[in-house]
Scaffold this motif. Structure first.
Motif, PDB file in Angstrom:
ATOM      1  N   MET A 158       0.842  -1.201   0.000  1.00 42.77           N
ATOM      2  CA  MET A 158       0.000   0.000   0.000  1.00 42.77           C
ATOM      3  C   MET A 158       0.873   1.246   0.000  1.00 42.77           C
ATOM      4  O   MET A 158       1.844   1.360   0.754  1.00 42.77           O
ATOM      5  N   ARG A 159       0.509   2.200  -0.867  1.00 43.54           N
ATOM      6  CA  ARG A 159       1.154   3.509  -0.911  1.00 43.54           C
ATOM      7  C   ARG A 159       0.082   4.580  -0.922  1.00 43.54           C
ATOM      8  O   ARG A 159      -0.997   4.394  -1.492  1.00 43.54           O
ATOM      9  N   ILE A 160       0.401   5.729  -0.308  1.00 47.34           N
ATOM     10  CA  ILE A 160      -0.582   6.804  -0.183  1.00 47.34           C
ATOM     11  C   ILE A 160       0.037   8.111  -0.662  1.00 47.34           C
ATOM     12  O   ILE A 160       1.176   8.435  -0.312  1.00 47.34           O
ATOM     13  N   PHE A 161      -0.723   8.849  -1.445  1.00 52.34           N
ATOM     14  CA  PHE A 161      -0.315  10.168  -1.917  1.00 52.34           C
ATOM     15  C   PHE A 161      -1.288  11.202  -1.369  1.00 52.34           C
ATOM     16  O   PHE A 161      -2.501  11.023  -1.408  1.00 52.34           O
ATOM     17  N   VAL A 162      -0.733  12.314  -0.853  1.00 52.37           N
ATOM     18  CA  VAL A 162      -1.558  13.408  -0.326  1.00 52.37           C
ATOM     19  C   VAL A 162      -1.153  14.684  -1.040  1.00 52.37           C
ATOM     20  O   VAL A 162       0.027  15.062  -1.035  1.00 52.37           O
ATOM     21  N   GLY A 163      -2.125  15.351  -1.655  1.00 56.55           N
ATOM     22  CA  GLY A 163      -1.823  16.577  -2.380  1.00 56.55           C
ATOM     23  C   GLY A 163      -1.603  17.772  -1.482  1.00 56.55           C
ATOM     24  O   GLY A 163      -0.664  18.547  -1.660  1.00 56.55           O
ATOM     25  N   ASP A 164      -2.460  17.925  -0.464  1.00 59.94           N
ATOM     26  CA  ASP A 164      -2.381  19.099   0.407  1.00 59.94           C
ATOM     27  C   ASP A 164      -2.800  18.690   1.819  1.00 59.94           C
ATOM     28  O   ASP A 164      -3.684  17.832   1.983  1.00 59.94           O
ATOM     29  N   ILE A 165      -2.168  19.304   2.826  1.00 56.38           N
ATOM     30  CA  ILE A 165      -2.454  18.958   4.226  1.00 56.38           C
ATOM     31  C   ILE A 165      -2.754  20.230   5.005  1.00 56.38           C
ATOM     32  O   ILE A 165      -1.970  21.178   4.977  1.00 56.38           O
ATOM     33  N   ASP A 166      -3.870  20.231   5.701  1.00 56.13           N
ATOM     34  CA  ASP A 166      -4.206  21.302   6.646  1.00 56.13           C
ATOM     35  C   ASP A 166      -3.907  20.748   8.038  1.00 56.13           C
ATOM     36  O   ASP A 166      -4.728  20.030   8.613  1.00 56.13           O
ATOM     37  N   HIS A 167      -2.727  21.088   8.584  1.00 53.33           N
ATOM     38  CA  HIS A 167      -2.287  20.483   9.836  1.00 53.33           C
ATOM     39  C   HIS A 167      -3.103  20.955  11.036  1.00 53.33           C
ATOM     40  O   HIS A 167      -3.262  20.205  12.009  1.00 53.33           O
ATOM     41  N   LYS A 168      -3.598  22.174  10.988  1.00 53.91           N
ATOM     42  CA  LYS A 168      -4.382  22.675  12.122  1.00 53.91           C
ATOM     43  C   LYS A 168      -5.701  21.917  12.260  1.00 53.91           C
ATOM     44  O   LYS A 168      -6.132  21.573  13.362  1.00 53.91           O
ATOM     45  N   ARG A 169      -6.353  21.649  11.117  1.00 58.17           N
ATOM     46  CA  ARG A 169      -7.619  20.905  11.142  1.00 58.17           C
ATOM     47  C   ARG A 169      -7.404  19.414  10.914  1.00 58.17           C
ATOM     48  O   ARG A 169      -8.344  18.639  11.001  1.00 58.17           O
ATOM     49  N   MET A 170      -6.136  19.040  10.602  1.00 56.12           N
ATOM     50  CA  MET A 170      -5.773  17.649  10.307  1.00 56.12           C
ATOM     51  C   MET A 170      -6.629  17.087   9.169  1.00 56.12           C
ATOM     52  O   MET A 170      -7.136  15.972   9.227  1.00 56.12           O
ATOM     53  N   ARG A 171      -6.760  17.905   8.130  1.00 49.37           N
ATOM     54  CA  ARG A 171      -7.538  17.518   6.960  1.00 49.37           C
ATOM     55  C   ARG A 171      -6.606  17.295   5.782  1.00 49.37           C
ATOM     56  O   ARG A 171      -5.577  17.968   5.636  1.00 49.37           O
ATOM     57  N   LEU A 172      -6.976  16.343   4.923  1.00 52.17           N
ATOM     58  CA  LEU A 172      -6.189  16.012   3.743  1.00 52.17           C
ATOM     59  C   LEU A 172      -6.996  16.337   2.495  1.00 52.17           C
ATOM     60  O   LEU A 172      -8.229  16.228   2.480  1.00 52.17           O
ATOM     61  N   LYS A 173      -6.293  16.713   1.424  1.00 49.14           N
ATOM     62  CA  LYS A 173      -6.936  16.967   0.137  1.00 49.14           C
ATOM     63  C   LYS A 173      -6.217  16.182  -0.955  1.00 49.14           C
ATOM     64  O   LYS A 173      -5.007  15.967  -0.885  1.00 49.14           O
ATOM     65  N   ASP A 174      -7.010  15.785  -1.955  1.00 45.36           N
ATOM     66  CA  ASP A 174      -6.466  15.067  -3.120  1.00 45.36           C
ATOM     67  C   ASP A 174      -5.687  13.828  -2.677  1.00 45.36           C
ATOM     68  O   ASP A 174      -4.471  13.714  -2.857  1.00 45.36           O
ATOM     69  N   VAL A 175      -6.398  12.884  -2.105  1.00 41.24           N
ATOM     70  CA  VAL A 175      -5.803  11.648  -1.585  1.00 41.24           C
ATOM     71  C   VAL A 175      -5.873  10.568  -2.656  1.00 41.24           C
ATOM     72  O   VAL A 175      -6.899  10.398  -3.335  1.00 41.24           O
ATOM     73  N   ASP A 176      -4.775   9.862  -2.790  1.00 42.96           N
ATOM     74  CA  ASP A 176      -4.701   8.765  -3.766  1.00 42.96           C
ATOM     75  C   ASP A 176      -4.039   7.573  -3.078  1.00 42.96           C
ATOM     76  O   ASP A 176      -2.917   7.671  -2.585  1.00 42.96           O
ATOM     77  N   ILE A 177      -4.759   6.444  -3.020  1.00 42.90           N
ATOM     78  CA  ILE A 177      -4.240   5.231  -2.367  1.00 42.90           C
ATOM     79  C   ILE A 177      -4.127   4.135  -3.419  1.00 42.90           C
ATOM     80  O   ILE A 177      -5.082   3.860  -4.151  1.00 42.90           O
ATOM     81  N   VAL A 178      -2.957   3.524  -3.482  1.00 42.82           N
ATOM     82  CA  VAL A 178      -2.739   2.416  -4.409  1.00 42.82           C
ATOM     83  C   VAL A 178      -2.476   1.156  -3.593  1.00 42.82           C
ATOM     84  O   VAL A 178      -1.551   1.125  -2.767  1.00 42.82           O
ATOM     85  N   ILE A 179      -3.302   0.139  -3.812  1.00 43.37           N
ATOM     86  CA  ILE A 179      -3.140  -1.156  -3.141  1.00 43.37           C
ATOM     87  C   ILE A 179      -2.893  -2.198  -4.221  1.00 43.37           C
ATOM     88  O   ILE A 179      -3.763  -2.465  -5.051  1.00 43.37           O
ATOM     89  N   ASN A 180      -1.714  -2.760  -4.212  1.00 48.04           N
ATOM     90  CA  ASN A 180      -1.315  -3.700  -5.263  1.00 48.04           C
ATOM     91  C   ASN A 180      -0.894  -5.022  -4.632  1.00 48.04           C
ATOM     92  O   ASN A 180       0.289  -5.300  -4.471  1.00 48.04           O
ATOM     93  N   PRO A 181      -1.853  -5.880  -4.243  1.00 44.88           N
ATOM     94  CA  PRO A 181      -1.512  -7.141  -3.568  1.00 44.88           C
ATOM     95  C   PRO A 181      -0.829  -8.117  -4.508  1.00 44.88           C
ATOM     96  O   PRO A 181      -0.917  -8.005  -5.736  1.00 44.88           O
ATOM     97  N   ASP A 182      -0.137  -9.065  -3.920  1.00 46.48           N
ATOM     98  CA  ASP A 182       0.549 -10.077  -4.738  1.00 46.48           C
ATOM     99  C   ASP A 182      -0.449 -10.916  -5.519  1.00 46.48           C
ATOM    100  O   ASP A 182      -0.223 -11.293  -6.669  1.00 46.48           O
ATOM    101  N   ASN A 183      -1.553 -11.238  -4.862  1.00 44.44           N
ATOM    102  CA  ASN A 183      -2.609 -12.010  -5.511  1.00 44.44           C
ATOM    103  C   ASN A 183      -3.925 -11.253  -5.371  1.00 44.44           C
ATOM    104  O   ASN A 183      -4.293 -10.839  -4.269  1.00 44.44           O
ATOM    105  N   GLY A 184      -4.598 -11.059  -6.456  1.00 41.59           N
ATOM    106  CA  GLY A 184      -5.874 -10.364  -6.379  1.00 41.59           C
ATOM    107  C   GLY A 184      -5.866  -9.088  -7.176  1.00 41.59           C
ATOM    108  O   GLY A 184      -4.843  -8.672  -7.743  1.00 41.59           O
ATOM    109  N   PRO A 185      -7.010  -8.436  -7.265  1.00 35.22           N
ATOM    110  CA  PRO A 185      -7.124  -7.232  -8.084  1.00 35.22           C
ATOM    111  C   PRO A 185      -6.403  -6.034  -7.461  1.00 35.22           C
ATOM    112  O   PRO A 185      -6.300  -5.900  -6.244  1.00 35.22           O
ATOM    113  N   ARG A 186      -5.942  -5.174  -8.333  1.00 32.94           N
ATOM    114  CA  ARG A 186      -5.323  -3.925  -7.898  1.00 32.94           C
ATOM    115  C   ARG A 186      -6.417  -2.894  -7.649  1.00 32.94           C
ATOM    116  O   ARG A 186      -7.357  -2.768  -8.428  1.00 32.94           O
ATOM    117  N   ARG A 187      -6.252  -2.151  -6.547  1.00 38.14           N
ATOM    118  CA  ARG A 187      -7.259  -1.163  -6.190  1.00 38.14           C
ATOM    119  C   ARG A 187      -6.607   0.216  -6.134  1.00 38.14           C
ATOM    120  O   ARG A 187      -5.516   0.393  -5.595  1.00 38.14           O
TER     121      ARG A 187
END
Length: 372
Positions: A158-187
């Motif tokens: 699993m890898r995670i990409f975050v475009g922008d972070i609001d640290h005071k509110r602890m909010r994330l923008k433009d989130v992209d998560i890639v899950i590439n298991p050895d067996n099974g579909p890529r998400r």
């Protein structure tokens, strides 16, 4: 204290305080504060938090800056006394040169006593305090260890990409998560916004996503592709930086040797239940703490007589001697540490090699200065 002692002590103390302040300031601003600023100030921590971090770092820093400042100050003081012909005048008046060395040695002994206190009690407690402070802040604000416009290290496929972070509110923008298991579909999970939080037991990391979609693709079945949209979706995630701090948080009750006071180290080393290698490691830390504390006194013993040796290029001489002594001390310290780790010498003795070597050399130099 007579006039000579007061005069020599003043000649040593003035450059010592100036050098100490300059070196400490440069290290704090040039290194420590830059690192803290990059990692924490820009991520939502205030000036008070930064001040607390600096206060935790200062005791350990002073263990190194005090000896260096005293070495430089002693060289400068005695070189100046020699340059002004005050040393010659004192000898002509029948004043033993050893008497001139007494104030500098007294300053070195006081600095040694201060470092013994710092190394035995203050510094390990400060290191412990800094560790607890940073970990608790990260547990409170998990976004502190995330970087904008960057992928996290891959953990469990699993890898995670975050475009922008609001640290005071602890909010994330433009989130992209890639899950590439050895067996099974890529998400591939994308979302416009989200927030990262820890479980109540602070043992797992979750990401709550908003307004996104889940794209699923199986390499074994290339004709199969699915997309699922969602308004709000919570998923457990793996972030190495957070996982590492979770493990550190769960092990906060365990003290590392650097976080133990001198009495705790000695008591732990005396426990018959611990292994021989661990005992040697603890004794090496005891030897290092005590040896580093005596470094100011050793530097005074060597630098005071070297400062009055006749020479032409006095400015370059002082810098060269200062650099040479520092190089010699830390080279011998690394040699002693290597010998102690390999079991060639006793761990306590190994860490005292630079003190013994340079201390004896300093006493010999003082005796020679007295005879001249």
């Amino acid at each position: 204290m007579n006039i000579i002692h007061k005069h020599v002590a003043r000649e040593v103390m003035v450059p010592f305080f100036l050098t100490f302040l300059v070196i400490t300031f440069l290290v704090v601003v040039g290194n420590l504060l830059k690192e803290i600023g990059d990692r924490f100030m820009s991520n939502g921590l205030g000036l008070l938090d930064v001040a607390i971090l600096i206060s935790y770092a200062l005791p350990s820093l002073m263990i190194y800056t005090i000896p260096i400042a005293l070495l430089f100050a002693t060289l400068i003081a005695f070189a100046q006394l020699s340059n002004d012909c005050e040393i010659i005048a004192m000898k002509s008046a029948g004043i033993p040169i050893m008497k001139v060395f007494v104030p500098a040695v007294a300053v070195g002994m006081f600095a040694t006593l201060l470092l013994l206190i710092l190394g035995a009690e203050v510094s390990p407690r400060a290191k412990r305090g800094m560790k607890v402070f940073i970990i608790e802040k990260i547990m409170e604000k998990p976004t502190l260890v995330l970087n904008e416009q960057a992928w996290t290290q891959e953990v469990n496929n699993m890898r995670i990409f975050v475009g922008d972070i609001d640290h005071k509110r602890m909010r994330l923008k433009d989130v992209d998560i890639v899950i590439n298991p050895d067996n099974g579909p890529r998400r591939n999970i994308v979302a416009k916004a989200g927030r990262v939080f820890l479980s109540e037991k602070k043992d797992k990391v979750f990401l709550e996503l908003e307004e996104g979609a889940i794209h699923e693709f199986d390499m074994a079945e290339p004709d199969t592709y699915s997309t699922t949209t969602f308004g709000r979706f919570t998923i457990p995630v793996e972030v190495e930086a957070l996982n590492r701090n979770i493990r550190r948080y769960q092990a906060l009750e365990d003290l590392s040797p650097k976080e133990m006071t001198l009495s705790q180290l000695i008591r732990q080393a005396g426990d018959p239940a611990i292994e021989r290698q661990e005992r040697r490691n603890l004794l090496r830390h005891v030897g290092e703490r005590t040896a580093m504390a005596f470094m100011p006194l050793v530097f005074v013993l060597v630098s005071a007589p070297l400062g009055i040796i006749p020479h032409k290029a006095r400015r370059m001489y002082g810098l060269a001697v200062c650099a040479g002594l520092l190089l010699a001390y830390y080279s011998l310290l690394m040699l002693g540490e290597a010998l102690a780790k390999k079991g060639v010498v006793n761990p306590l003795l190994g860490m005292w090699i630079p003190n013994l070597f340079l201390g004896i050399a300093g006493i010999i130099c003082m005796a020679r200065a007295e005879r001249k």
